[in-house]
Design a protein around this motif. Structure first.
Motif, PDB file in Angstrom:
ATOM      1  N   TYR A  76       5.547   3.733  -4.254  1.00  0.00           N
ATOM      2  CA  TYR A  76       6.563   4.259  -3.346  1.00  0.00           C
ATOM      3  C   TYR A  76       7.467   5.269  -4.057  1.00  0.00           C
ATOM      4  O   TYR A  76       7.789   6.334  -3.514  1.00  0.00           O
ATOM      5  N   ILE A 108       0.875  14.569   7.185  1.00  0.00           N
ATOM      6  CA  ILE A 108       1.741  13.389   7.219  1.00  0.00           C
ATOM      7  C   ILE A 108       3.028  13.682   6.465  1.00  0.00           C
ATOM      8  O   ILE A 108       3.004  14.241   5.365  1.00  0.00           O
ATOM      9  N   ASP A 112       7.616   9.192   6.516  1.00  0.00           N
ATOM     10  CA  ASP A 112       7.039   8.268   7.489  1.00  0.00           C
ATOM     11  C   ASP A 112       6.189   7.177   6.829  1.00  0.00           C
ATOM     12  O   ASP A 112       5.783   6.215   7.481  1.00  0.00           O
ATOM     13  N   ILE A 113       5.902   7.320   5.544  1.00  0.00           N
ATOM     14  CA  ILE A 113       5.061   6.363   4.832  1.00  0.00           C
ATOM     15  C   ILE A 113       5.944   5.259   4.250  1.00  0.00           C
ATOM     16  O   ILE A 113       6.838   5.530   3.458  1.00  0.00           O
ATOM     17  N   LYS A 114       5.691   4.037   4.653  1.00  0.00           N
ATOM     18  CA  LYS A 114       6.521   2.910   4.217  1.00  0.00           C
ATOM     19  C   LYS A 114       5.666   1.856   3.515  1.00  0.00           C
ATOM     20  O   LYS A 114       4.442   1.887   3.567  1.00  0.00           O
ATOM     21  N   LYS A 116       4.384  -1.734   3.661  1.00  0.00           N
ATOM     22  CA  LYS A 116       4.152  -2.773   4.664  1.00  0.00           C
ATOM     23  C   LYS A 116       4.166  -4.147   3.995  1.00  0.00           C
ATOM     24  O   LYS A 116       3.513  -4.352   2.973  1.00  0.00           O
ATOM     25  N   SER A 212       1.557   1.904   3.537  1.00  0.00           N
ATOM     26  CA  SER A 212       0.701   1.873   4.721  1.00  0.00           C
ATOM     27  C   SER A 212       1.229   2.831   5.784  1.00  0.00           C
ATOM     28  O   SER A 212       2.443   2.962   5.964  1.00  0.00           O
ATOM     29  N   HIS A 213       0.302   3.499   6.453  1.00  0.00           N
ATOM     30  CA  HIS A 213       0.694   4.413   7.533  1.00  0.00           C
ATOM     31  C   HIS A 213      -0.468   4.554   8.517  1.00  0.00           C
ATOM     32  O   HIS A 213      -1.623   4.747   8.115  1.00  0.00           O
ATOM     33  N   SER A 214      -0.180   4.430   9.806  1.00  0.00           N
ATOM     34  CA  SER A 214      -1.200   4.566  10.848  1.00  0.00           C
ATOM     35  C   SER A 214      -1.180   5.978  11.422  1.00  0.00           C
ATOM     36  O   SER A 214      -0.115   6.534  11.694  1.00  0.00           O
ATOM     37  N   GLU A 231      -3.908   3.045   3.421  1.00  0.00           N
ATOM     38  CA  GLU A 231      -3.235   2.056   2.577  1.00  0.00           C
ATOM     39  C   GLU A 231      -3.406   2.408   1.110  1.00  0.00           C
ATOM     40  O   GLU A 231      -4.497   2.769   0.677  1.00  0.00           O
TER      41      GLU A 231
END
Length: 238
Positions: A76, A108, A112-114, A116, A212-214, A231
């Motif tokens: 991160y 992306i 927005d990437i966190k 999880k 994780s990011h969808s 992921e």
């Protein structure tokens, strides 16, 4: 007369493992060069030292030990430092799940990437009625191995890794600290487990917090819309 000093902006982020807010800065050209040279060398030790040096230099908050941070904190941190350094938008090429071959470029935003967190995740694993194991997270060296070591692309968790992530073995009468045990003793301990017990240990890794990011993508050929979940740090630089 000396040339002017270029001011470097600072930013804040919250460490996923502790919730502590730390201050950091982007990496500079001189630090990016060190990292690039290390990556080109394909030498794990050199890459580890470079990543450690870059992140350590960029963290302004005092008292943060990079070597002790869990893998997902390192991921991160590195993602956000890189985002502030070279741009907060990442373009990745994703394969459409419906046909398994069509590639679609997707942009992306780093923000927005966190990380999880799985609700079923725990660091305390009950082996049987008498024995419990306290686990600890993989740290910097494993972060480098999984994301940069081209000679070790197999993601299957080895016994060495699992053994290194045992913090304590606990019974009602005694506590064994991992630092006081040899690697062989830990591996022998693991090999005594039955399949069900070992799966509980593996679950610690499978449910561990992770980037994780969808992303929703549409296949331009079939017009089918799908959701792809990315992921781990390496997924965002594919």
């Amino acid at each position: 007369m000396p040339l002017p000093t270029i001011a470097t902006p600072t930013f804040e982020l919250e460490l996923p493992s502790t919730g502590k807010t730390i201050e950091y800065r982007p990496f500079l050209v001189k630090e990016e060069k060190v990292l690039l040279y290390a990556l080109e060398s394909e030498n794990t030790k050199q890459i580890t030292n470079a990543v450690k040096s870059v992140i350590k230099n960029c963290i302004i908050t005092k008292g943060i030990k990079i070597e002790d941070l869990p893998t997902f904190d390192i991921e991160y941190l590195f993602l956000n430092i890189r985002g502030k350094s070279v741009g907060e938008e990442i373009e990745v090429n994703l394969i459409c799940p419906d046909d398994g071959e069509t590639t679609v470029p997707v942009v992306i935003n780093v923000e927005d990437i966190k990380v999880k967190k799985d609700k079923d995740h725990t660091t305390q694993i009950k082996i049987n009625d008498d024995i419990m194991v306290e686990m600890k997270y993989p740290t910097l060296s494993q972060f480098v191995k999984e994301n940069f070591d081209v000679e070790n692309v197999d993601t299957e968790k080895s016994f060495d890794l699992i053994a290194s992530c045992i913090s304590q073995v606990i019974t009602e009468d005694e506590v064994w600290e991992a630092e006081n045990c040899t690697k062989k003793e830990m591996i022998d301990f693991l090999e005594q487990m039955n399949s069900s017990q070992f799966k509980d240990i593996e679950k610690f890794f499978n449910t561990m917090p992770k980037l994780s990011h969808s992303v929703k993508i549409k296949n331009p050929n079939t017009k089918v819309e799908s959701e792809v979940v990315l992921e781990g740090l390496a997924s965002f630089f594919a």
